[in-house]
Design a protein around this motif. Sequence first.
Motif, PDB file in Angstrom:
ATOM      1  N   GLU A  10       0.871  -1.175   0.000  1.00  0.00           N
ATOM      2  CA  GLU A  10       0.000   0.000   0.000  1.00  0.00           C
ATOM      3  C   GLU A  10       0.909   1.226   0.000  1.00  0.00           C
ATOM      4  OE1 GLU A  10      -2.200  -0.236   3.640  1.00  0.00           O
ATOM      5  OE2 GLU A  10      -3.590  -1.717   2.849  1.00  0.00           O
TER       6      GLU A  10
ATOM      7  N   TRP B 124       0.663   5.222   0.557  1.00  0.00           N
ATOM      8  CA  TRP B 124      -0.206   6.294   1.020  1.00  0.00           C
ATOM      9  C   TRP B 124       0.489   7.623   0.820  1.00  0.00           C
ATOM     10  CZ3 TRP B 124      -2.871   4.723   6.265  1.00  0.00           C
ATOM     11  CH2 TRP B 124      -3.629   3.574   6.064  1.00  0.00           C
TER      12      TRP B 124
ATOM     13  N   ARG C  12       3.517  -1.034   3.804  1.00  0.00           N
ATOM     14  CA  ARG C  12       3.048   0.306   3.463  1.00  0.00           C
ATOM     15  C   ARG C  12       4.241   1.239   3.272  1.00  0.00           C
ATOM     16  NH1 ARG C  12      -0.874   1.719   7.722  1.00  0.00           N
ATOM     17  NH2 ARG C  12      -2.089   0.195   6.553  1.00  0.00           N
TER      18      ARG C  12
ATOM     19  N   SER D 204      -1.278  -0.695  -4.293  1.00  0.00           N
ATOM     20  CA  SER D 204      -2.534  -0.049  -3.941  1.00  0.00           C
ATOM     21  C   SER D 204      -2.185   1.360  -3.465  1.00  0.00           C
ATOM     22  CB  SER D 204      -3.206  -0.848  -2.825  1.00  0.00           C
ATOM     23  OG  SER D 204      -4.263  -0.122  -2.272  1.00  0.00           O
TER      24      SER D 204
ATOM     25  N   THR E 250      -3.286   5.340  -2.158  1.00  0.00           N
ATOM     26  CA  THR E 250      -4.308   6.120  -1.481  1.00  0.00           C
ATOM     27  C   THR E 250      -3.778   7.527  -1.252  1.00  0.00           C
ATOM     28  OG1 THR E 250      -5.031   4.130  -0.321  1.00  0.00           O
ATOM     29  CG2 THR E 250      -5.825   6.209   0.540  1.00  0.00           C
TER      30      THR E 250
END
Length: 157
Positions: A11, A13, A112, A141, A143
């Motif tokens: 992930e 971010w 992350r 992914s 965000t």
Amino acid sequence: MSEAVAETKTEVWFYHLERQPLESVLPSLVQRTLARGWRAVVQAGTAERLEAIDSLLWTFADDSFLPHGTARDGDPAEQPVFLTLTEENPAQAAIRFLVDGATLSRFEGYLRVVLIFDGHETAAVEQARAQWKAAKAEGCSVTYWQQTAAGGWERKA
């Protein structure tokens, strides 16, 4: 790094700073990381910023500090939070923070990656966009979080 981390889609971010400086945001994110039992690497873009973060994590609160170290503090693998200017990860951290223009060539191998950038600096915004594209191309992914007027975070994408 554990096999679970190696097999998990990373992930990425993006934290878009608009109302608070890095010095107000980074300690709370690192604190939450440690509370989850995760190790972290904080990669800064300059030696000056790295020194400032080193001091900040010792002094950000009157009654608390965040345990961390740099390569000069002994065995880097023993640091719950390792501060660096490079892409090294000697403590096999699951979380990587990129601040002050630091970039990562590969996102894999982390649960992350958190890129924190100043929304008032055009170069920082452009660099964040480039890292977004790189993360997407790698299959991560992604965000995007933006600060609210109250200083909290709102997921925008």
